[in-house]
Each structure stands twice: as C-alpha cells, then as structure tokens.
Design an enzyme around this catalytic site. Structure first.
Site, PDB file in Angstrom:
ATOM      1  N   THR A  55     103.170 -39.053  10.298  1.00 60.84           N
ATOM      2  CA  THR A  55     102.178 -38.438   9.492  1.00 60.84           C
ATOM      3  C   THR A  55     100.932 -39.416   9.497  1.00 60.84           C
ATOM      4  O   THR A  55      99.918 -38.998   9.145  1.00 60.84           O
ATOM      5  CB  THR A  55     103.018 -38.477   8.005  1.00 60.84           C
ATOM      6  OG1 THR A  55     103.991 -37.968   8.144  1.00 60.84           O
ATOM      7  CG2 THR A  55     101.823 -37.976   6.706  1.00 60.84           C
ATOM      8  N   ASP A  67      99.114 -44.662   4.397  1.00 62.98           N
ATOM      9  CA  ASP A  67     100.341 -44.568   5.399  1.00 62.98           C
ATOM     10  C   ASP A  67     101.412 -43.495   4.870  1.00 62.98           C
ATOM     11  O   ASP A  67     101.145 -42.929   3.741  1.00 62.98           O
ATOM     12  CB  ASP A  67     101.092 -45.822   5.003  1.00 62.98           C
ATOM     13  CG  ASP A  67     102.055 -46.211   6.098  1.00 62.98           C
ATOM     14  OD1 ASP A  67     102.235 -45.466   7.050  1.00 62.98           O
ATOM     15  OD2 ASP A  67     102.496 -47.409   6.323  1.00 62.98           O
ATOM     16  N   GLU A 108     103.409 -53.171   7.723  1.00 64.62           N
ATOM     17  CA  GLU A 108     103.027 -52.142   6.527  1.00 64.62           C
ATOM     18  C   GLU A 108     103.028 -52.629   4.947  1.00 64.62           C
ATOM     19  O   GLU A 108     102.064 -52.421   4.345  1.00 64.62           O
ATOM     20  CB  GLU A 108     104.021 -50.830   6.602  1.00 64.62           C
ATOM     21  CG  GLU A 108     103.853 -49.971   7.823  1.00 64.62           C
ATOM     22  CD  GLU A 108     105.023 -49.006   8.030  1.00 64.62           C
ATOM     23  OE1 GLU A 108     104.718 -47.963   8.673  1.00 64.62           O
ATOM     24  OE2 GLU A 108     106.004 -49.036   7.153  1.00 64.62           O
TER      25      GLU A 108
END
Length: 262
Positions: A36, A89, A111
């Site tokens: 994504t 994200d 992340e």
C-alpha cells in the site's frame, strides 16, 4: 489508472492518492513500507514529475528507498532530516482508536522510529484492515539473533499472564532460512487472535531481553484514509473527531503505475 486493477488494488490506489494530497512542497516526509505504501510513493512520484513537487523522503526500508529514487523523490536519512512533517504508511490492522498492528513486511522498527519522529502520521489502508479488537493479524516483534530461542521462550511465558486468546509464537522464515530485517534482526510472530489490552502488552513485551521493538503502534496514528474498490475514500481524523468522504475517478492512461505489482 488502468481498469484492469483488482478492487483491492483500486482501494489501495485511491487511499494513496488521497493521502498524497496532504504532502506540500518543501516537506520532509516519512515513506512507509509494503504494497500500500508503494502506491503512495508512486503517487508522489507522479506529482514530482507532473507538478514539480519538491520533497525530501525518509524511507522505512531499503525497498522503499529504491522505489522512491526510481520515481524521482530525493531520499535522505532520518539523521539528516532530524524531524519530519508527515509520515504516510500502511497497516496490517487498525481499530476504532486508530491503534495499529504493523510489521507484516518486516520493517516495523524503522517504521515506528520514523512515525514517532513526525508531526503527523497518516495510515492508508483498504477497508479489510479495520477490526474491532487488534490481534487477528499476527503481532510481529523484532528480536536480535543472539539467543533468539531463549527470547522466544520468555515471550511465550510472558503471554501466559496476558489478556490474549492465543499464545503461539513462530520465527518468521524466508524460505528455508530465518528472515532478517534491514537491521539484521529476526522477527517473531505472535499469533494472539485477540489482544485485550494492547498498551499493556506493548509495554511488557518490550521489557523482555532480546526484544528490540514490537509492531503495536499505540497513540501514534492521527489519520486513517480508507480506500474502496469503487473509488470512494474515507478519511478519519482521531484528533479532530471527524470523518470525511470523497471519491477519486479512475483515468484510463499509461502512467507511472503500469509496472506496480504487489
């Protein structure tokens, strides 16, 4: 955007397209990992090419870094950036309070560091990622390779006293060999089925020797943008308490997305 995209890919695209509109000229932007987030990088690359958008991107994985450079985004390190305006994200799961499980791609440590070094975090996802209670998706934890089996045993013992439905812990593999993160660590996946108290679990698991970080993102995400296969997008802002709906039209054309595959 080609009409040959699957409904899931269309949902990812419209969420990424909507999220890309939050990015302004001159921003320093955290770029997430996974399929994504790859759509997001492509959307930003399209803006760089067509609008002359100038941003500096801080990728959360080597794969994202390579893709960002490929589409013309200037890539810098977090140490160079020091602080970010925005991180965008994906997520493996999110609940009604915008708490997340991340790390399905194995980049949870970078992340989380990047997301917490940002003024705002936006998550882009399709509707299938929403859950009432976190835990359906296995919760990953990053552990150092030294003594990982001991760490795994300690994790399993810790889970006995936690409010979870499952306690199976497995070492993530890459074929016949253990999976390694960009930092050279292993991933243990905890198959919990339901996490009754995510905040407590996050704090306790991180106290276990050998655990570097876990994939629970608590009170980090500000906005979730949900894409649907028919072009609808829904933006939920946890700080404003608002929900906005929009629609993005698909255009049949040759563009940057032609070679993007999961």
């Amino acid at each position: 955007m080609s009409s040959e995209l699957s409904p899931i890919d269309k949902a990812k695209f419209v969420a990424a397209k909507q999220a890309s509109s939050y990015v302004e000229d001159g921003m320093k932007v955290g770029l997430g990992s996974g399929s994504t987030a790859a759509w997001l990088v492509k959307c930003l690359g399209e803006r760089v090419e067509k609008e002359g958008l100038k941003i500096k991107g801080v990728p959360t994985s080597s794969r994202t870094a390579a893709l960002a450079r490929e589409v013309g985004i200037e890539v810098i390190s977090l140490d160079e950036a020091k602080w970010l305006d925005l991180t965008i994200d994906g997520a493996d799961e999110y609940d009604g309070n915008l708490n997340l499980i991340k790390g399905g791609g194995g980049s949870l440590l970078q992340e989380k560091i990047v997301a917490t070094a940002s003024d705002q975090m936006i998550v882009i996802a399709d509707a299938s990622k929403q859950v009432e209670t976190l835990g359906t998706f296995p919760l990953p934890i990053e552990v150092i390779p030294f003594g990982w089996q001991t760490t795994k045993t300690l994790v399993e013992e810790t889970l006995i006293g936690m409010d979870v439905l499952g306690r199976k812990v497995t070492l993530r593999m890459n074929g016949d060999a253990p999976f390694y993160t960009d930092e050279g660590n292993h991933i243990l996946d905890m198959h919990l089925n339901r996490i009754g108290n995510a905040r407590q679990l996050s704090l306790i698991v991180n106290q276990i020797p050998g655990v570097v970080e876990n994939g629970l993102f608590i009170d980090i995400c500000d906005v979730v943008i949900i894409g649907f296969g028919d072009g609808r997008v829904e933006s939920r802002d946890i700080n404003e308490g608002s929900v906005e709906e929009d629609r993005i039209e698909f255009v049949e054309t040759e563009n940057l997305f032609a070679d993007l595959n999961d």
